[in-house]
Design an enzyme around this catalytic site. Structure first.
Site, PDB file in Angstrom:
ATOM      1  N   ASP A   1      -2.917   4.287  -2.456  1.00 32.92           N
ATOM      2  CA  ASP A   1      -3.980   5.107  -1.773  1.00 32.92           C
ATOM      3  C   ASP A   1      -4.339   6.312  -2.187  1.00 32.92           C
ATOM      4  O   ASP A   1      -3.700   7.379  -2.490  1.00 32.92           O
ATOM      5  CB  ASP A   1      -3.370   5.235  -0.021  1.00 32.92           C
ATOM      6  CG  ASP A   1      -4.432   5.514   0.681  1.00 32.92           C
ATOM      7  OD1 ASP A   1      -5.368   4.803   0.821  1.00 32.92           O
ATOM      8  OD2 ASP A   1      -4.357   6.577   1.427  1.00 32.92           O
TER       9      ASP A   1
ATOM     10  N   HIS B   1     -11.515  -3.107   2.909  1.00 27.99           N
ATOM     11  CA  HIS B   1     -11.328  -2.742   4.472  1.00 27.99           C
ATOM     12  C   HIS B   1     -12.012  -1.317   4.857  1.00 27.99           C
ATOM     13  O   HIS B   1     -12.513  -0.914   5.768  1.00 27.99           O
ATOM     14  CB  HIS B   1      -9.797  -2.619   4.991  1.00 27.99           C
ATOM     15  CG  HIS B   1      -9.055  -1.422   4.194  1.00 27.99           C
ATOM     16  ND1 HIS B   1      -8.764  -1.307   2.764  1.00 27.99           N
ATOM     17  CD2 HIS B   1      -8.568  -0.167   4.594  1.00 27.99           C
ATOM     18  CE1 HIS B   1      -8.458  -0.215   2.630  1.00 27.99           C
ATOM     19  NE2 HIS B   1      -8.315   0.471   3.357  1.00 27.99           N
ATOM     20  N   ASP B   2     -12.475  -0.822   3.805  1.00 26.35           N
ATOM     21  CA  ASP B   2     -13.462   0.664   3.791  1.00 26.35           C
ATOM     22  C   ASP B   2     -14.930   0.504   3.771  1.00 26.35           C
ATOM     23  O   ASP B   2     -15.487   1.439   3.768  1.00 26.35           O
ATOM     24  CB  ASP B   2     -12.887   1.506   2.800  1.00 26.35           C
ATOM     25  CG  ASP B   2     -11.599   2.151   2.913  1.00 26.35           C
ATOM     26  OD1 ASP B   2     -11.045   2.000   4.305  1.00 26.35           O
ATOM     27  OD2 ASP B   2     -10.794   2.304   2.202  1.00 26.35           O
TER      28      ASP B   2
ATOM     29  N   ASP C   1       0.847  -1.070   0.037  1.00 27.45           N
ATOM     30  CA  ASP C   1      -0.257  -0.313  -0.130  1.00 27.45           C
ATOM     31  C   ASP C   1       0.961   1.282   0.136  1.00 27.45           C
ATOM     32  O   ASP C   1       1.542   1.430   0.831  1.00 27.45           O
ATOM     33  CB  ASP C   1      -0.663   0.043   1.245  1.00 27.45           C
ATOM     34  CG  ASP C   1      -2.140   0.550   0.827  1.00 27.45           C
ATOM     35  OD1 ASP C   1      -2.489   1.569   0.428  1.00 27.45           O
ATOM     36  OD2 ASP C   1      -3.160  -0.343   1.463  1.00 27.45           O
TER      37      ASP C   1
ATOM     38  N   GLU D   1      -6.463   3.711  -6.277  1.00 20.61           N
ATOM     39  CA  GLU D   1      -7.436   4.035  -5.402  1.00 20.61           C
ATOM     40  C   GLU D   1      -7.937   5.318  -6.151  1.00 20.61           C
ATOM     41  O   GLU D   1      -7.399   6.259  -5.892  1.00 20.61           O
ATOM     42  CB  GLU D   1      -7.586   3.866  -3.887  1.00 20.61           C
ATOM     43  CG  GLU D   1      -8.798   3.831  -3.498  1.00 20.61           C
ATOM     44  CD  GLU D   1      -8.848   4.217  -2.117  1.00 20.61           C
ATOM     45  OE1 GLU D   1      -9.943   4.103  -1.185  1.00 20.61           O
ATOM     46  OE2 GLU D   1      -7.900   5.077  -1.438  1.00 20.61           O
TER      47      GLU D   1
END
Ligand code: GLC
Ligand code: CA
Length: 540
Positions: A194, A322-323, A98, A249
């Site tokens: 990210d 995870h969001d 990440d 993302e």
């Protein structure tokens, strides 16, 4: 269509805190992941996306980085990391990191320096103003925070412990490229970047006519001036020298200009996580401003994004991470048809076009959690919202708790449910966030059927290149329950509802059922009766 290894690969996301704890401190860690490599190999995935494991004060669970070159002590050591990377490679699995470089932690040494004075050499690593505009942060409140030292305000699109980096400063970009090279030279296979669509900021921070989060993201935060130059420079300076993959993302990236990020001739990113699907039930104020969506909206989103990529782009396909809430709770039925709908969603993920990304726990059909008190939740997003809006006139604590049950990120962050022993086999200590109390019924042992289904789908996808490269053709677009599409010689029919559908005419003249959620075999006769959440994969 250009062939690429990352198009053929199946990704799997590990959220390190919640995957497997090896030393009883209640926090998942690198040696814990190492213990579960067999699980990943058996599942058949090709790439692990490892959530942030860098040194961090954990204001936003590791998405606030204090030192990009250091492993957070709660996850282990650099030796643990090297061993994990080596082991995964030895077992045929790649690893992507990440890369969180829209912001750092406020405890990063750059920021500690920058805040000291206006002429500090690190001052321009961040965005400062003496007259904050009306931007609000993702997690509530103004996006500007004042510092005592100089009285000026710094920009933070996320929590105030996540100051945004100033990408227009070439020194910042150079630092980022050095970080990337450090990890790539260790042998990592790429990055999940990210909120990469947010890195470029406007030259002047004018007030926004609306402070709805969705509006702000689309009109002010995403796709800022210089973004494509930065990404192309990153390719020239770093990525072109390595055979790696990148997935950005992409909040605020719309279908209309997604190709500008991922078109193969532009040398920016390989693919993006588009967020239209994930934001589909967000109101103007964001996720806690819940708006129901229809199955038609859902289907349209999948089709249109496939179309948007045409021949030069590539999608990443995911249903949760995870969001966001757990996919079986959000898009399936996690009570009556948990196993069936978990299998059906796996079929959608693995037979659609795009690189699929499986989130940890999906292979055992994990569901949302409903803790009875807000105190049981960890996420800074929830607590900020609570502080800002309760008590208040808009919503009561009880109402908010209900929305949290549906929408919270912690739904996806409870520990992986490996078995029915205490704490679901995740830890021998006290887990950092409670285990979902349903772990006795929902765990890998009781959900083998789902795990095996993933396994077979993954192996099919690897054997049948049509499932990777063939165009997508959707039939019966207006059907209110059925998602029916073709990829080359393969047809997928999904009944995404709790209803039995009688005598469905699919019109496929011959073929065999390769896989079905309900163990159907042989020729799929026309006028087929479909069970609730039945999915069928047919080879013509
Ligand atoms: C991304 C991450 C999320 C984090 C945010 C800020 O959306 O996935 O978990 O809170 O960026 O870094
Ligand atoms: Ca641990």
């Amino acid at each position: 269509m250009q062939k690429k290894w990352w198009k053929e690969a199946v990704m799997y996301q590990v959220y390190p805190r919640s995957f497997k704890d090896s030393n009883g401190d209640g926090i998942g860690d690198l040696p814990g992941i190492l213990e579960k490599v067999d699980h990943l190999v058996e599942l058949g995935i090709d790439i692990v996306w490892l959530g942030p494991i860098y040194d961090s004060p954990n204001d936003d669970n590791g998405y606030d980085i204090r030192d990009y070159y250091k492993i957070h002590s709660e996850f282990g050591t650099m030796e643990d990391f090297d061993l994990l990377l080596k082991t995964l490679h030895f077992r045929g699995i790649k690893l992507i990191m990440d890369l969180v470089v829209n912001h750092t932690s406020d405890e990063h040494e750059w920021f500690m320096e920058a805040r000291k004075s206006k002429d500090n050499p690190y001052r321009d690593y961040y965005h400062w103003t003496d007259e904050p505009n009306n931007y609000i942060s993702y997690f509530g409140g103004s996006a500007w925070e004042q510092t005592e030292e100089t009285g000026s305000y710094y920009l933070h699109l996320f929590t105030k412990k996540q100051p945004d980096l100033n990408w227009s400063n070439p020194k910042v970009r150079k630092e980022v490229y050095e970080i990337m090279k450090f990890w790539l030279d260790k042998g990592v296979d790429g990055f999940r970047m990210d909120v990469i669509s947010l890195i470029a900021k406007p030259e002047v921070f004018k007030n926004s006519p609306s402070t709805d989060l969705k509006f702000l993201i689309e009109n002010h935060y995403a796709n800022g001036p210089g973004i494509h130059e930065y990404l192309q420079e990153m390719y020239r300076e770093v990525l072109q020298f390595y055979d790696v993959m990148t997935v950005g993302e992409g909040p605020g990236i719309t279908k209309a200009h997604a190709l500008n990020y991922v078109s193969s001739d532009r040398n920016e990113l390989n693919m993006i996580f588009q967020l239209d699907l994930m934001f589909m039930d967000f109101g103007p104020m964001g996720k806690f401003d819940y708006r129901p969506f229809t199955f038609q909206d859902f289907k349209r989103c999948w089709m249109e994004w496939d179309m948007a990529m045409k021949d030069n782009g590539w999608n990443n396909i995911f249903l949760d991470n995870h969001d966001f809430p757990r996919m079986v709770s959000r898009f399936g039925n996690d009570s009556l048809f948990r196993i069936e709908s978990a299998k059906l969603l796996a079929m959608l993920l693995l037979t659609f076009r795009g690189t699929p990304c499986i989130y940890q726990g999906s292979e055992m059909g994990m569901t949302n959690v409903a803790f009875s008190s807000l105190d049981d939740y960890d996420d800074v997003e929830i607590h900020n919202f609570k502080r800002e809006h309760i008590p208040g006139d808009r919503i009561s604590e009880a109402e908010f708790l209900k929305i949290v049950h549906r929408q919270a990120r912690d739904n996806a962050r409870t520990p992986v449910q490996w078995d029915d022993s205490e704490n679901a086999g995740f830890t021998e200590g006290e887990p950092w966030i409670k285990v979902n109390p349903n772990y006795k019924e929902v765990n890998l042992d009781t959900s083998r059927e789902i795990f095996d289904f993933y396994k077979r789908l993954i192996s099919f996808r690897k054997s049948y290149t049509d499932l990777v490269y063939a165009d997508l053709e959707v039939y019966d677009v207006e059907h209110p329950q059925i998602f029916f599409y073709r990829r080359g010689i393969y047809f997928t029919i999904l009944n995404m509802s709790d209803k039995v559908i009688l005598k469905y005419r699919h019109g496929i003249d011959s073929g065999i059922v390769l896989m079905s959620t309900h163990n159907r075999k042989g020729f799929p006769q026309n006028n087929i009766d479909l069970n609730p959440w039945e999915g069928i994969l047919i080879k013509n």
